[in-house]
Design an enzyme around this catalytic site. Structure first.
Site, short mmCIF file in Angstrom:
data_model
loop_
_atom_site.label_atom_id
_atom_site.label_comp_id
_atom_site.label_asym_id
_atom_site.label_seq_id
_atom_site.Cartn_x
_atom_site.Cartn_y
_atom_site.Cartn_z
N ARG A 158 -14.19 15.39 0.53
CA ARG A 158 -13.62 15.48 1.82
C ARG A 158 -12.49 16.13 1.87
NH1 ARG A 158 -9.30 14.21 3.47
NH2 ARG A 158 -9.21 12.29 2.63
N GLY A 165 9.05 16.89 1.26
CA GLY A 165 7.92 16.15 1.38
C GLY A 165 7.56 15.52 2.62
N TRP A 186 1.78 20.80 -4.26
CA TRP A 186 0.73 19.50 -3.75
C TRP A 186 -0.03 20.25 -2.93
CZ3 TRP A 186 1.45 16.66 -7.73
CH2 TRP A 186 2.65 16.34 -8.13
N ARG A 215 -5.23 14.36 9.32
CA ARG A 215 -4.96 12.77 9.40
C ARG A 215 -6.02 12.34 10.17
NH1 ARG A 215 1.37 13.50 10.98
NH2 ARG A 215 1.98 13.76 8.72
N ARG A 230 -24.97 -10.04 -10.71
CA ARG A 230 -24.36 -10.33 -11.92
C ARG A 230 -23.99 -12.14 -12.08
NH1 ARG A 230 -22.11 -9.18 -17.05
NH2 ARG A 230 -20.18 -10.18 -17.21
N LEU A 259 -15.94 -6.05 -10.08
CA LEU A 259 -16.89 -5.44 -10.98
C LEU A 259 -16.52 -5.93 -12.63
CD1 LEU A 259 -17.24 -1.93 -9.42
CD2 LEU A 259 -18.85 -3.46 -9.82
N GLU A 307 -0.45 13.82 3.43
CA GLU A 307 -0.63 14.11 4.75
C GLU A 307 0.27 12.96 5.64
OE1 GLU A 307 -2.84 15.78 6.50
OE2 GLU A 307 -3.93 16.89 4.87
N THR A 335 2.99 9.89 4.27
CA THR A 335 2.68 8.63 3.39
C THR A 335 2.46 7.34 4.31
OG1 THR A 335 5.03 8.14 3.37
CG2 THR A 335 4.52 9.60 1.71
N ASP A 368 4.47 4.93 4.53
CA ASP A 368 5.78 4.32 5.09
C ASP A 368 6.17 5.24 6.04
OD1 ASP A 368 5.69 2.24 3.34
OD2 ASP A 368 7.28 3.32 1.87
#
Lengths: 249, 389
Positions: free
Chosen positions: B95, B142, B167, B248, B273, B343, B368, B370, B372
């Site tokens: 994606r 950033g 990044w 976003r 399970r 799991l 994209e 954070t 926060d």
């Protein structure tokens, strides 16, 4: 090449089929409808023929307006146009469907007419042959390989224990078997283009159905599994049962 | 294996058109048949499955919501979102690739580029013949991209770029980088082509997350680019931020995909399970987790769908995108962690996918904008008081 592909809307292979209270039809609610998977092989083959030889693919389907949803799915694969033969419901007698399709196909003067080998809902496996009878055209069924050259074709058919290669003049009727090709994904552009493609609606006189569904019933419940033993000691017995009882090896 | 059907507790499908559902189905089938069989190994080997690019292009996934005129599919934003959802059900890295190519490379060229730039780049990017990346974030900038230090200086018929980006998804495999740099103190966008002297894009190795995706640095040392490579209509921080709004938006949908994959896996596991002679799904603590998952997925679906309808009506605000990205990624991450938990020990091996999604979502939670920062964007929007300045 002027190609026709006849297609049917069927329940998804994983749909949970419920029989309606009166016992002769299935409950349509909650069913996801798809293009009959064998018809997808036919559509793909039609597209490949026109990509190689030029021409157009016309999809033909018989049924009420609701089948246009799956006709659009065929158009999204790349078919050029479509005809819906109007009917209040899809007939359960293949002869009725076959005669209606033949009437519309006759007008189209197609070089080749493709079908899926059978519809996965009623499994009659008759339509291609019925249409061939009405149109007096050669019918090649269960085809896994197809080559066209000028006004003749060669097809490889599945037969018991092997394959048979046949040749035939065009126009002809082909029914597609799994293995004929790998149907393409519907591209986003193809899906967008599909909504602008024409679906002509034709009306034909549907004859009376001679084949009438008396009763639908569920398959018997599956028998529970059986544990024949544990560890390597159980293997000979397991092999014997698989061979003699289940007859799978 | 049973075909994947997305959970739809609130009949949200009834709100979708046939066309939107057909697009979702087609991408879903492609993910089932082409992505899922190879993704675990790609993730373990930390390789992006590059062979999928031409298939994605064939499907029309790059810049799918941009006009047909440039070789794009021209789908609406809900269909675009559903496509992102399905891609991320495969893997966030797949994606991310489509997000970057479409929202962060094709969108800025489409929105801020010259006609020549659009005519040259958009069809090539749509066909997957060219791969793009987006360079905004820097080692020291950033969450505060306005402070970026990469500089461009006009010198005759070219610009000379100096600085470093970090990044950057797709950086090392990109043919073109959309690079944001200050020209006379103003943020502008530049197209820097692979192989330009003074431009290097070393790959960031040893990641614990998004391992099936390429992450890189972009380094510019007296990198000289033609003056024609300036995006003429992008001026100021608003331009790159508008691209991030597009990306976003796709992430808000993508997160639903990873959450669905985890829920589906956890539900199947819990019902089969056996512990204490009964399926673990019969325990109240497990049911509580599964109910949290389906509740949040249902909310995420409705949130994303209405956001998409607003976007299609040109009524969407970027603060609404922040709310959706923040909410959907947060809950997708919680769902992935719970799925891994259900799991048990099996959840840590590659036979199951929830932990891969969980690790991926740690990046998605941070990139994209954070979690926060999105809190503060919405916070400022509702109070009128910016908390970060």
């Amino acid at each position: 090449m002027n190609v026709a592909v006849c297609m049917k809307q069927t329940p998804d292979t994983e749909a949970q089929i419920k029989i309606s209270d009166e016992g002769t039809s299935i409950v349509p609610e909650g069913i996801k409808w798809i293009v009959n998977p064998y018809d997808e092989f036919a559509i793909e083959e039609g597209l490949r023929i026109t990509e190689k030889h030029g021409g157009e693919v016309t999809l033909i389907s018989l049924g009420p307006p609701s089948v246009e949803k799956t006709i659009r799915e065929g158009l999204a694969m790349g078919a050029h146009k479509a005809i819906r033969i109007d009917a209040p419901a899809v007939p359960s007698d293949p002869m009725v469907t076959g005669r209606a399709l033949a009437e519309v196909l006759q007008e189209g003067h197609y070089d080749i007419i493709l079908f899926g080998k059978q519809a996965i809902d009623d499994d009659h496996t008759q339509i291609a042959s019925i249409v061939g009878g009405f149109l007096n055209l050669p019918v090649v069924t269960v085809v896994v390989e197809l080559h066209l050259d000028g006004n003749r074709g060669t097809a490889v058919r599945e037969v018991e224990g092997g394959h048979e290669t046949v040749s035939f003049p065009l126009p002809a009727i082909i029914s597609a078997q799994r293995g004929l090709n790998e149907p393409r994904y519907r591209s986003l552009k193809g899906i967008m283009a599909a909504k602008k493609k024409p679906i002509a609606v034709k009306t034909v006189n549907l004859e009376k159905e001679h084949l009438v569904i008396e009763k639908l019933s569920y398959p018997p419940p599956k028998k529970p599994g059986r544990i024949v033993g544990e560890g390597p000691k159980a293997v000979p017995e397991l092999v014997r049962l698989l061979h003699e009882e289940a007859k799978v090896i | 294996m049973k075909k994947f059907e997305s959970p739809d507790y609130y009949n949200v499908d009834d709100l979708l058109s046939d066309e939107e559902k057909m697009i979702r189905q087609s991408v879903r089938e492609w993910v089932d048949e082409e992505v899922l069989p190879v993704i675990e190994q790609a993730y373990q080997k930390a390789e992006f499955p590059l062979h999928l690019v031409s298939q994605m292009a064939e499907l029309g996934l790059f810049g799918a919501n941009l006009p047909e005129k440039y070789g794009c599919a021209g789908v609406n934003n809900v269909a675009y979102g559903l496509m992102m959802q399905e891609l991320e059900r495969g893997d966030s890295g797949i994606r991310s690739f489509a997000s970057v190519q479409g929202a962060l490379v094709m969108y800025p060229i489409f929105t801020y580029g010259s006609e020549e730039q659009k005519d040259y780049w958009l069809p090539r990017l749509a066909r997957g013949e060219k791969i793009g990346c987006f360079g905004l974030t820097e080692p020291d900038f950033g969450s505060n991209p306005g402070g970026l230090q990469t500089k461009a200086v006009k010198d005759g018929q070219s610009y000379v770029v100096n600085g470093a980006k970090m990044w950057i998804t797709n950086g090392s495999i990109a043919d073109v980088a959309v690079v944001w740099a200050k020209l006379e103190g103003e943020i502008r966008g530049f197209l820097v082509e692979k192989g330009t002297p003074g431009f290097e894009a070393p790959e960031t190795k040893d990641k614990h997350s998004l391992r099936a995706s390429v992450t890189s640095e972009l380094v510019f040392q007296d990198c000289r680019i033609p003056a024609a490579n300036l995006l003429p209509n992008a001026r100021g921080l608003k331009a790159p931020l508008s691209c991030l709004t597009q990306a976003r938006y796709g992430i808000a949908w993508g997160a639903i995909g990873s959450a669905m994959a985890c829920y589906d896996e956890a539900l199947n596991y819990a019902t089969t399970r056996i512990q204490f002679d009964k399926p673990i799904a019969s325990f109240q603590l497990v049911q509580n987790k599964l109910v949290y998952m389906i509740t949040e997925i249902t909310k995420m679906q409705l949130l994303a769908l209405q956001l998409g309808r607003l976007k299609d009506q040109n009524k969407m605000r970027f603060t609404q995108v922040s709310l959706a990205k923040r909410n959907n990624v947060y809950h997708a991450l919680q769902i992935a962690r719970m799925a891994r938990d259900i799991l048990g020990a099996n959840g840590i091996v590659s036979e199951y996918q929830s932990m891969r999604h969980m690790c991926n979502l740690e990046s998605v939670y941070t990139y994209e904008g954070t979690h926060d920062i999105h809190t503060l964007i919405v916070g400022e929007d509702i109070t009128g008081i910016p908390a970060y300045s």
